[in-house]
Design an enzyme around this catalytic site. Structure first.
Site, short mmCIF file in Angstrom:
data_model
loop_
_atom_site.label_atom_id
_atom_site.label_comp_id
_atom_site.label_asym_id
_atom_site.label_seq_id
_atom_site.Cartn_x
_atom_site.Cartn_y
_atom_site.Cartn_z
N LYS A 95 0.83 -1.21 0.00
CA LYS A 95 0.00 0.00 0.00
C LYS A 95 0.86 1.26 0.00
CE LYS A 95 -4.14 1.61 2.47
NZ LYS A 95 -5.11 1.22 3.51
N SER A 171 -9.46 1.65 1.68
CA SER A 171 -8.39 2.40 1.06
C SER A 171 -7.29 1.53 0.45
CB SER A 171 -7.77 3.35 2.09
OG SER A 171 -7.27 2.63 3.21
N SER A 195 -10.87 -1.20 5.26
CA SER A 195 -9.98 -0.85 4.15
C SER A 195 -9.28 -2.04 3.50
CB SER A 195 -8.93 0.16 4.62
OG SER A 195 -9.55 1.40 4.89
#
Length: 489
Positions: A95, A171, A195
């Site tokens: 990420k 996310s 997320s």
């Protein structure tokens, strides 16, 4: 070698033509056994990234030369008699908010494009130590704050490979798309309210949100100071994968302690067996706020799969104190965040501030006295959940109570924000309770993947993984897939 089969593809006879399609377990076994080299494996994924990423925009920084050099070291070590690690040669994405040594951790913000990380974050270091190889950073919403949809100021929109008119979630949306399309076998995301689990459902892959304190991490973002209690105890790093077995491999590698994270505790990865058929509580519509028919059917199919596997599956009226927990979660997070909002707002880019701005309008910060009381409420709600999960070691429910929605719905207006916040409510409350959850696919409805989450007692990720495996065994695996549609510019 047996190649992984999914519901869309037939087995491919030549292993070297299908390396990126294999599970992480199969990839590592092939490298460990000498069937393929780590360099061949990495090159297969780099070729897949070159083919697919222009259509989905999930990988933001491709670490091609670094990955090939790491693979060559793995191959040299094996040739010299070293025993490769359990994830030998397995490519993974990271990420955009998680540090990879020597490359920028941009958070999707133009101002941070040169913010080079001095060291790997603890979970990246653990995956590397097990032999896995980072092949790239993956896209996020700007600063992880611009909304649920994965769109960053620096890199633009990430596209859902199932339907470009639906969000891939967030996310950790870039990692979800990278894994779903075969650009990486594993993705390393994090989750403070869905997320990992939402991109897992929206992209047809599996994801693990661990117990708070299970995996070591370092969430100091821009300096040596630690964040406040919400950021310390809500955010958990975790893996995404195409199969539950691969989640299990990553789980075993990521669990443990690290001096950089005093939150991580030395709890065994596998707990004592629970006698008798394991009781599973089923809640299809948490809080009674409504659930889409396809999501309801997904929960029903997963419940039937667990019954078939011998679980004692029981519908229960509801989860503990959902609305109270959602209110406390929101007030704690907003109160902690409010002092930095004027500075942060300027980093979010045009329109990037709408989601948080509406959230703060909906939930104003608490006073100091009220905040102290909320911290007590937080512990009290965790106690209620511990008692609930003492009676029912597992909970089966939705990840998101709707199919994947259009990109940016939560930032469009207050009605869209509220709709998305409601749909992710079981993710939010289980993060607030600090308990583990595994998101697992259940099939396809109207051309889009469906899925559920299995929630468990604190530090019993093993029970969640076993139940998710039983669901996967009966309902199948959906990915890797090729992106559909033309995508967005």
């Amino acid at each position: 070698m047996h190649l992984h089969r999914n519901v869309f593809r037939e087995e491919v006879p030549d292993v070297r033509d299908a390396l990126w399609r294999m599970t992480a377990a199969e990839q590592a076994a092939a490298v460990r056994g000498g069937d393929v080299s780590a360099l061949e494996l990495v090159d297969s994924h780099l070729e897949r990234i070159a083919e697919v990423n222009p259509r989905v925009n999930a990988v933001t920084l491709i670490l091609a030369e670094r990955a090939r050099a790491a693979a060559a070291r793995t191959d040299r070590g094996r040739a010299a008699g070293e025993v490769p690690g359990p994830l030998a040669g397995v490519p993974f994405t990271v990420k955009e908010s998680t540090a990879v040594e020597g490359v920028p951790t941009t958070f999707g913000v133009k101002r941070f494009r040169d913010l080079v990380a001095p060291a790997d974050a603890p979970p990246v270091a653990r995956l590397r130590a097990a032999g896995a190889i980072p092949v790239g950073h993956a896209n996020i919403p700007t600063l992880i704050l611009a909304g649920m949809h994965t769109r960053s100021e620096l890199f633009g929109d990430t596209v859902n490979p199932w339907d470009p008119d639906r969000t891939p979630g967030g996310s950790s949306g870039g990692d979800g798309v990278a894994v779903a399309t075969g650009m990486a076998a594993l993705g390393l995301g994090n989750d403070s309210g869905g997320s990992i689990r939402i991109p897992a459902q929206f992209n047809g892959v599996a994801g693990l949100k661990p117990t708070s304190g299970r995996f070591p991490a370092d969430h100091r973002v821009l300096g040596p100071d630690d964040p406040g209690p919400a950021s310390q105890f809500l955010v958990t790093d975790g893996p995404l994968a195409r199969s539950v077995g691969d989640l299990r491999l990553a789980y075993e590698v990521l669990a443990g302690t690290d001096p950089r994270d005093p939150r991580a505790v030395p709890v065994p990865a596998y707990g004592a067996p629970i006698p008798g058929p394991l009781k599973v509580a089923v809640v299809t519509d948490p809080g009674g706020h409504g659930v889409h028919p396809t999501v309801r059917r997904a929960v029903e199919h997963a419940a039937e799969a667990l019954r078939d596997a011998g679980y004692d599956v029981r519908e229960v009226p509801d989860v503990p104190r959902l609305d109270e927990a959602l209110d406390a979660y929101g007030r704690i997070v907003v109160t902690e965040f409010a002092p930095t909002w004027p500075a942060v707002r300027g980093l979010l880019g045009e329109g990037g501030d709408r989601y948080i701005g509406m959230t703060m309008e909906r939930t104003p910060p608490a006073s100091a006295d009220a905040f102290m009381k909320l911290m007590g409420t937080w512990l009290n709600i965790r106690r209620s959940w511990a008692e609930f999960l003492d009676a029912y070691p597992l909970l089966l429910g939705p990840v998101f109570t709707e199919p994947p929605v259009e990109p940016g719905l939560e930032s469009r207006d207050m009605a869209g924000r509220d709709r998305v916040a409601s749909a992710m409510r079981l993710c939010t409350v289980t993060s607030f309770a600090g308990v583990p959850a595994v998101a697992v696919p259940t099939g396809v409805a109207d051309g889009l993947p469906t899925g559920v989450q299995v929630v468990g007692r604190a530090f019993r990720e093993d029970l969640c993984l076993a139940a998710a495996q039983a669901i996967e065994d009966r309902l199948g695996i959906l990915t890797p897939i090729d992106p559909r549609g033309s995508g967005r510019g």
